[in-house]
Structure formats: C-alpha cells, structure tokens
Design a protein around this motif. Structure first.
Motif, PDB file in Angstrom:
ATOM      1  N   ASP A   1       0.843  -1.183   0.000  1.00  0.00           N
ATOM      2  CA  ASP A   1       0.000   0.000   0.000  1.00  0.00           C
ATOM      3  C   ASP A   1       0.887   1.246   0.000  1.00  0.00           C
ATOM      4  OD1 ASP A   1      -2.097   1.747   0.136  1.00  0.00           O
ATOM      5  OD2 ASP A   1      -2.391   1.514   2.290  1.00  0.00           O
ATOM      6  N   THR A   2       0.822   2.024  -1.050  1.00  0.00           N
ATOM      7  CA  THR A   2       1.673   3.212  -1.162  1.00  0.00           C
ATOM      8  C   THR A   2       0.884   4.512  -1.018  1.00  0.00           C
ATOM      9  OG1 THR A   2       1.443   3.157  -3.560  1.00  0.00           O
ATOM     10  CG2 THR A   2       3.350   2.032  -2.615  1.00  0.00           C
ATOM     11  N   LYS A   3      -0.381   4.424  -0.638  1.00  0.00           N
ATOM     12  CA  LYS A   3      -1.218   5.624  -0.511  1.00  0.00           C
ATOM     13  C   LYS A   3      -0.637   6.624   0.479  1.00  0.00           C
ATOM     14  CE  LYS A   3      -5.432   3.255  -1.768  1.00  0.00           C
ATOM     15  NZ  LYS A   3      -6.712   2.747  -1.322  1.00  0.00           N
ATOM     16  N   ALA A   4       0.008   6.135   1.538  1.00  0.00           N
ATOM     17  CA  ALA A   4       0.570   7.032   2.549  1.00  0.00           C
ATOM     18  C   ALA A   4       1.735   7.841   2.002  1.00  0.00           C
ATOM     19  CB  ALA A   4       1.020   6.230   3.772  1.00  0.00           C
ATOM     20  N   LEU A   5       2.314   7.420   0.888  1.00  0.00           N
ATOM     21  CA  LEU A   5       3.471   8.118   0.327  1.00  0.00           C
ATOM     22  C   LEU A   5       3.106   9.068  -0.814  1.00  0.00           C
ATOM     23  CD1 LEU A   5       6.013   5.157   0.223  1.00  0.00           C
ATOM     24  CD2 LEU A   5       5.823   6.955   1.944  1.00  0.00           C
ATOM     25  N   THR A   6       1.830   9.191  -1.146  1.00  0.00           N
ATOM     26  CA  THR A   6       1.441  10.023  -2.280  1.00  0.00           C
ATOM     27  C   THR A   6       1.803  11.492  -2.083  1.00  0.00           C
ATOM     28  OG1 THR A   6      -0.807  10.241  -1.421  1.00  0.00           O
ATOM     29  CG2 THR A   6      -0.407   8.501  -3.044  1.00  0.00           C
ATOM     30  N   PHE A   7       1.975  11.933  -0.848  1.00  0.00           N
ATOM     31  CA  PHE A   7       2.362  13.331  -0.612  1.00  0.00           C
ATOM     32  C   PHE A   7       3.757  13.615  -1.158  1.00  0.00           C
ATOM     33  CE2 PHE A   7       4.437  11.308   2.902  1.00  0.00           C
ATOM     34  CZ  PHE A   7       5.553  12.092   3.174  1.00  0.00           C
ATOM     35  N   LEU A   8       4.555  12.573  -1.447  1.00  0.00           N
ATOM     36  CA  LEU A   8       5.908  12.753  -1.978  1.00  0.00           C
ATOM     37  C   LEU A   8       5.931  13.051  -3.478  1.00  0.00           C
ATOM     38  CD1 LEU A   8       7.709   9.837  -0.126  1.00  0.00           C
ATOM     39  CD2 LEU A   8       7.977  12.279   0.320  1.00  0.00           C
ATOM     40  N   VAL A   9       4.856  12.724  -4.180  1.00  0.00           N
ATOM     41  CA  VAL A   9       4.820  12.936  -5.627  1.00  0.00           C
ATOM     42  C   VAL A   9       4.980  14.424  -5.920  1.00  0.00           C
ATOM     43  CG1 VAL A   9       3.426  12.716  -7.724  1.00  0.00           C
ATOM     44  CG2 VAL A   9       3.443  10.878  -6.028  1.00  0.00           C
ATOM     45  N   GLY A  10       5.932  14.727  -6.803  1.00  0.00           N
ATOM     46  CA  GLY A  10       6.216  16.109  -7.177  1.00  0.00           C
ATOM     47  C   GLY A  10       7.300  16.768  -6.343  1.00  0.00           C
ATOM     48  N   LYS A  11       7.788  16.097  -5.321  1.00  0.00           N
ATOM     49  CA  LYS A  11       8.801  16.688  -4.441  1.00  0.00           C
ATOM     50  C   LYS A  11      10.203  16.220  -4.822  1.00  0.00           C
ATOM     51  CE  LYS A  11       5.780  17.263  -0.492  1.00  0.00           C
ATOM     52  NZ  LYS A  11       5.355  18.579  -0.717  1.00  0.00           N
ATOM     53  N   GLU A  12      11.182  17.094  -4.590  1.00  0.00           N
ATOM     54  CA  GLU A  12      12.598  16.755  -4.762  1.00  0.00           C
ATOM     55  C   GLU A  12      13.031  15.979  -3.529  1.00  0.00           C
ATOM     56  OE1 GLU A  12      14.966  17.441  -7.122  1.00  0.00           O
ATOM     57  OE2 GLU A  12      13.558  18.432  -8.460  1.00  0.00           O
ATOM     58  N   VAL A  13      13.637  14.813  -3.749  1.00  0.00           N
ATOM     59  CA  VAL A  13      14.012  13.948  -2.637  1.00  0.00           C
ATOM     60  C   VAL A  13      15.413  13.372  -2.830  1.00  0.00           C
ATOM     61  CG1 VAL A  13      11.615  13.277  -2.160  1.00  0.00           C
ATOM     62  CG2 VAL A  13      13.012  11.870  -3.668  1.00  0.00           C
TER      63      VAL A  13
ATOM     64  N   SER B   1      18.734  10.742  -6.294  1.00  0.00           N
ATOM     65  CA  SER B   1      18.170  12.063  -6.019  1.00  0.00           C
ATOM     66  C   SER B   1      17.348  12.471  -7.226  1.00  0.00           C
ATOM     67  CB  SER B   1      19.272  13.094  -5.793  1.00  0.00           C
ATOM     68  OG  SER B   1      20.017  12.798  -4.643  1.00  0.00           O
ATOM     69  N   GLY B   2      16.270  13.187  -6.985  1.00  0.00           N
ATOM     70  CA  GLY B   2      15.447  13.671  -8.083  1.00  0.00           C
ATOM     71  C   GLY B   2      14.043  13.985  -7.618  1.00  0.00           C
ATOM     72  N   ARG B   3      13.192  14.313  -8.589  1.00  0.00           N
ATOM     73  CA  ARG B   3      11.791  14.626  -8.304  1.00  0.00           C
ATOM     74  C   ARG B   3      10.972  13.354  -8.512  1.00  0.00           C
ATOM     75  NH1 ARG B   3       9.331  19.238  -7.839  1.00  0.00           N
ATOM     76  NH2 ARG B   3      11.061  20.363  -8.774  1.00  0.00           N
ATOM     77  N   ILE B   4      10.134  13.019  -7.533  1.00  0.00           N
ATOM     78  CA  ILE B   4       9.291  11.831  -7.657  1.00  0.00           C
ATOM     79  C   ILE B   4       8.119  12.152  -8.577  1.00  0.00           C
ATOM     80  CG2 ILE B   4       7.761  10.230  -6.451  1.00  0.00           C
ATOM     81  CD1 ILE B   4       9.591  10.329  -4.078  1.00  0.00           C
ATOM     82  N   LEU B   5       8.052  11.393  -9.675  1.00  0.00           N
ATOM     83  CA  LEU B   5       6.964  11.580 -10.641  1.00  0.00           C
ATOM     84  C   LEU B   5       5.750  10.748 -10.298  1.00  0.00           C
ATOM     85  CD1 LEU B   5       8.924  11.542 -14.012  1.00  0.00           C
ATOM     86  CD2 LEU B   5       8.130  13.509 -12.696  1.00  0.00           C
ATOM     87  N   GLY B   6       5.974   9.608  -9.648  1.00  0.00           N
ATOM     88  CA  GLY B   6       4.863   8.738  -9.306  1.00  0.00           C
ATOM     89  C   GLY B   6       5.332   7.541  -8.512  1.00  0.00           C
ATOM     90  N   ILE B   7       4.362   6.821  -7.961  1.00  0.00           N
ATOM     91  CA  ILE B   7       4.635   5.599  -7.207  1.00  0.00           C
ATOM     92  C   ILE B   7       3.699   4.538  -7.780  1.00  0.00           C
ATOM     93  CG2 ILE B   7       4.689   4.506  -4.941  1.00  0.00           C
ATOM     94  CD1 ILE B   7       4.876   7.375  -3.768  1.00  0.00           C
ATOM     95  N   GLU B   8       4.293   3.501  -8.391  1.00  0.00           N
ATOM     96  CA  GLU B   8       3.493   2.453  -9.040  1.00  0.00           C
ATOM     97  C   GLU B   8       4.030   1.082  -8.673  1.00  0.00           C
ATOM     98  OE1 GLU B   8       3.142   3.035 -13.232  1.00  0.00           O
ATOM     99  OE2 GLU B   8       2.825   5.187 -13.016  1.00  0.00           O
ATOM    100  N   ASP B   9       3.166   0.218  -8.186  1.00  0.00           N
ATOM    101  CA  ASP B   9       3.513  -1.165  -7.858  1.00  0.00           C
ATOM    102  C   ASP B   9       4.746  -1.253  -6.961  1.00  0.00           C
ATOM    103  OD1 ASP B   9       1.383  -2.170  -9.387  1.00  0.00           O
ATOM    104  OD2 ASP B   9       2.586  -2.087 -11.218  1.00  0.00           O
ATOM    105  N   GLY B  10       4.865  -0.325  -6.018  1.00  0.00           N
ATOM    106  CA  GLY B  10       5.985  -0.343  -5.089  1.00  0.00           C
ATOM    107  C   GLY B  10       7.246   0.327  -5.599  1.00  0.00           C
ATOM    108  N   TRP B  11       7.205   0.909  -6.789  1.00  0.00           N
ATOM    109  CA  TRP B  11       8.365   1.580  -7.376  1.00  0.00           C
ATOM    110  C   TRP B  11       8.211   3.091  -7.262  1.00  0.00           C
ATOM    111  CZ3 TRP B  11      12.610  -0.887  -9.292  1.00  0.00           C
ATOM    112  CH2 TRP B  11      12.490  -2.263  -9.501  1.00  0.00           C
TER     113      TRP B  11
END
Length: 97
Positions: A2-14, A31-41
C-alpha cells in the motif's frame, strides 16, 4: 504494498537512501523529483531534464529525505537527531524465489 501514505511525496525533490545508510557509510541511492509511485516503485525524474530516468523499489529504501526547506524545522535546545532502525532486515529477492 500500500503506497497511498506516500502520495504526498509525488512532485517533491528527494534524496533516497538505502537501509544500510549510517554515519560511517553514505547510503545515498538516488536524487530527483518523484513523478509517481506504481507497484511499489518510486519513479524519479532527472533533476536537470525532468524526464523519468530512474526507479527504486520501496523494498530497498531505508529513508526518503524531502529536499524542501519550508517550513523550516529547528531542533529544540538540547535536542538530538535519532535514526530509527527497522525491526527486521530487508529480505533478499534472490533468496525468496
């Protein structure tokens, strides 16, 4: 996973660190900007071009540090930074197949 708790990271530099990151060993993996979270990736964009160019599976992630400076967090007087350790080691995919 379940990656729903990490959706706040989408679009952020990490900065993404592996679970073996310690004060003695720099575990920086990407390092980079998170574009999305899919199937645990975690799908990351190249910081210069913005194109998707790297993916890290959450199974190998020990820590994700968001690079934004706002809001600024300050330590309380006498405060310390503590590293939270995982209760169990990350399993090796080769051993589980």
């Amino acid at each position: 996973m379940d990656t729903k708790a990490l959706t706040f990271l989408v679009g952020k530099e990490v900065d993404i660190f592996n679970p073996n990151d310690t004060e003695e060993v720099d575990g920086l993996m990407a390092s980079g900007r998170i574009l999305g979270i899919e199937d645990g990736w975690l799908i990351l964009a190249n910081p210069k071009s913005g194109d998707p160019d790297f993916a890290v599976h959450l199974q190998y992630v020990g820590m994700i540090a968001v690079r934004e400076v706002q809001p600024m967090m300050e330590a309380l007087p006498g405060g310390k930074l503590h590293r939270l350790h995982r209760p169990q080691a990350v399993p090796n995919l080769d051993e589980t197949e």
